[in-house]
Each structure stands twice: as C-alpha cells, then as structure tokens.
Design an enzyme around this catalytic site. Sequence first.
Site, PDB file in Angstrom:
ATOM      1  N   SER A  32      53.922  27.116  36.810  1.00  0.00           N
ATOM      2  CA  SER A  32      55.138  26.330  37.003  1.00  0.00           C
ATOM      3  C   SER A  32      55.140  25.737  38.400  1.00  0.00           C
ATOM      4  O   SER A  32      54.828  26.418  39.382  1.00  0.00           O
ATOM      5  CB  SER A  32      56.355  27.242  36.848  1.00  0.00           C
ATOM      6  N   HIS A  53      53.254  23.524  33.925  1.00  0.00           N
ATOM      7  CA  HIS A  53      54.577  23.816  33.361  1.00  0.00           C
ATOM      8  C   HIS A  53      55.643  23.175  34.242  1.00  0.00           C
ATOM      9  O   HIS A  53      55.729  23.463  35.435  1.00  0.00           O
ATOM     10  CB  HIS A  53      54.734  25.337  33.303  1.00  0.00           C
ATOM     11  N   ASP A  63      59.599  22.573  34.905  1.00  0.00           N
ATOM     12  CA  ASP A  63      60.918  23.138  34.615  1.00  0.00           C
ATOM     13  C   ASP A  63      62.013  22.107  34.886  1.00  0.00           C
ATOM     14  O   ASP A  63      62.380  21.854  36.034  1.00  0.00           O
ATOM     15  CB  ASP A  63      61.143  24.381  35.482  1.00  0.00           C
ATOM     16  N   HIS A  73      59.439  22.280  30.044  1.00  0.00           N
ATOM     17  CA  HIS A  73      60.410  23.322  29.669  1.00  0.00           C
ATOM     18  C   HIS A  73      61.799  22.788  29.982  1.00  0.00           C
ATOM     19  O   HIS A  73      62.194  22.715  31.150  1.00  0.00           O
ATOM     20  CB  HIS A  73      60.096  24.602  30.458  1.00  0.00           C
ATOM     21  N   MET A 105      65.436  23.147  30.342  1.00  0.00           N
ATOM     22  CA  MET A 105      66.587  24.043  30.472  1.00  0.00           C
ATOM     23  C   MET A 105      67.811  23.160  30.656  1.00  0.00           C
ATOM     24  O   MET A 105      68.389  23.072  31.743  1.00  0.00           O
ATOM     25  CB  MET A 105      66.375  24.999  31.656  1.00  0.00           C
ATOM     26  N   MET A 131      61.675  34.053  27.544  1.00  0.00           N
ATOM     27  CA  MET A 131      62.064  34.148  28.949  1.00  0.00           C
ATOM     28  C   MET A 131      62.082  35.616  29.365  1.00  0.00           C
ATOM     29  O   MET A 131      62.766  36.433  28.745  1.00  0.00           O
ATOM     30  CB  MET A 131      63.449  33.542  29.180  1.00  0.00           C
TER      31      MET A 131
HETATM   32  C1  DX5 Z   1      62.683  30.005  35.214  1.00  0.00           C
HETATM   33  C2  DX5 Z   1      61.580  29.020  34.906  1.00  0.00           C
HETATM   34  C3  DX5 Z   1      60.210  29.473  35.194  1.00  0.00           C
HETATM   35  C4  DX5 Z   1      59.986  30.302  36.380  1.00  0.00           C
HETATM   36  C5  DX5 Z   1      58.591  30.590  36.790  1.00  0.00           C
HETATM   37  O1  DX5 Z   1      63.894  29.459  34.928  1.00  0.00           O
HETATM   38  O2  DX5 Z   1      61.632  28.611  33.575  1.00  0.00           O
HETATM   39  O3  DX5 Z   1      59.180  28.681  34.688  1.00  0.00           O
HETATM   40  O4  DX5 Z   1      60.733  29.897  37.440  1.00  0.00           O
HETATM   41  O5  DX5 Z   1      58.591  31.089  38.093  1.00  0.00           O
HETATM   42  P1  DX5 Z   1      58.253  32.609  38.460  1.00  0.00           P
HETATM   43  O6  DX5 Z   1      56.870  32.854  37.929  1.00  0.00           O
HETATM   44  O7  DX5 Z   1      58.373  32.653  39.904  1.00  0.00           O
HETATM   45  O8  DX5 Z   1      59.252  33.481  37.735  1.00  0.00           O
HETATM   46 ZN    ZN Z   2      59.856  27.575  32.720  1.00  0.00          ZN
END
Ligand code: DX5
Ligand code: ZN
Length: 225
Positions: free
Chosen positions: A6, A29, A31, A62, A64, A133
């Site tokens: 990510s 990835h 976010d 991803h 959100m 998650m």
């Molecule tokens: C969380 C995200 C992630 C996440 C990954 O809301 O979807 O992809 O931040 O980061 P780490 O590996 O630091 O948890």
């Molecule tokens: Zn994510």
Amino acid sequence: MRITPSLLNADFAKLGEEIARIPSADGIHLDVMDNHFVPNLTFGLPVVESLRAVTDRMLDIHLMIEDPDRWAPGYAEAGAESVTFHSEAVHAPVRLARELHRIGARVGVALNPATPASALSDILSEIDMVTIMSVEPGFGGQPFLDIVLPKVAQIHSMIHSSNLDIWVQMDGGVSPETIERCVDAGADTFVAGSAVFRSPDPDAMVNHLRTLATTRFASCGWGQQ
Ligand code: DX5
Ligand code: ZN
C-alpha cells in the site's frame, strides 16, 4: 503468494518514484478514502489516472468510500486491473461486479473486521478477490487484529468447497511478525503499507514477506489440498 504494498505510508509528493522503489511487488495497492466511509481522506480518480500514465504495474484499488456503485466503474475505466469495494458500503454488489467485469477489471469485495463471512456467501461466484481487513480501515500503521483469522479460514474454506479461483487478500498490519499466521488461515495475497515503506529497503522487505509466506505455505498443507 502475492505482495501488494500500500502506498498509504509512501511519500505522496513522489508517488511515481515510490512505485519504482518496489519492483518486486506483485501490484500496487491504492487506498482511496472519502472521509465518510472512513475518518480519513486520501486521493481519488485523478491521482490514479496520473499513476496509470506512468506505470504498467498492476493497480489494486481499495475503495474505502460511500456509494462505490457510483464511483468504482471510473477506476476500471481508468485502467486499474483490480477494483475492490466494501461490502458495508455497496448497494447492488452483483450489478457493480458485473459492470466492473464488463469494463475489464478484476473485482474485489472487502470486509471490515466485524463483518461476517456470510456477507459474501451469495456473491462469491461474481468476484475475483476477497479483502479481509485486519485493522479498522482508515489508517496505516495500526496493529494487526488476530480476531479476524477465523474468518479468513472460513472464507478460504467457502472458496475451496465451491471450487472457485478467488484470491484471499489480507489488509492491515501485515508484517514479518504476522504474515505467517495469515498464511496458516488461508490468505494468499498481502497488503503491507508501513512494513514496506518504513523499511530502509522497501523492495527487500517485499521479497522477505513473500519468502516468509511461500515457505509457510509449503509447510502448512494448503498446497496439498
Ligand atoms: C487501511 C488500508 C491499508 C493499510 C495498510 O485502511 O486499507 O491498506 O493502511 O497499511 P499497514 O500495512 O500499515 O496497515
Ligand atoms: Zn487497503
């Protein structure tokens, strides 16, 4: 075993260069957060379009966000190879999954830590990836939630017994300390944000995580099923 880092903990002032630091990653990835579905705001379609223009790496989006039914197809149209929306936010998952497939993207459905595996049981045949998650979504760098591991095993067995080819992605708190537990539970695709981008050598960390996962997979018995 796939590692899809990510960029949440990367330097947002130079995302193109950050991607170039992890040539061994299986995908990137991204976010996308809207400050409604989660209490944080990151980036949206224009940033993804700009990244698409500078890389041919696999982009794993991803979302959100609220109302993915409205926004997700744009990411597929921008050329993202994989678009994941949240089970808790989507209104018409089958229609959205079919639309994303029509445009040419793989389809993922993400489940928050408290959302049960049963939320997926009737749509598994429509999707290519389940994202479980292992933190409450919204921020990188949170501790891994072990309570989700039984759900990973449940989903792995639902997929296996239906003979479907669906990736099981773990997202949140994945690190060298936690990745083997995820493999034991049945995950095969791993998002790691802070573990990779806070490491002095991000690409070495990607390879280290993949080696740990692959070695564990070879010894845990899933390969023989
Ligand atoms: C969380 C995200 C992630 C996440 C990954 O809301 O979807 O992809 O931040 O980061 P780490 O590996 O630091 O948890
Ligand atoms: Zn994510």
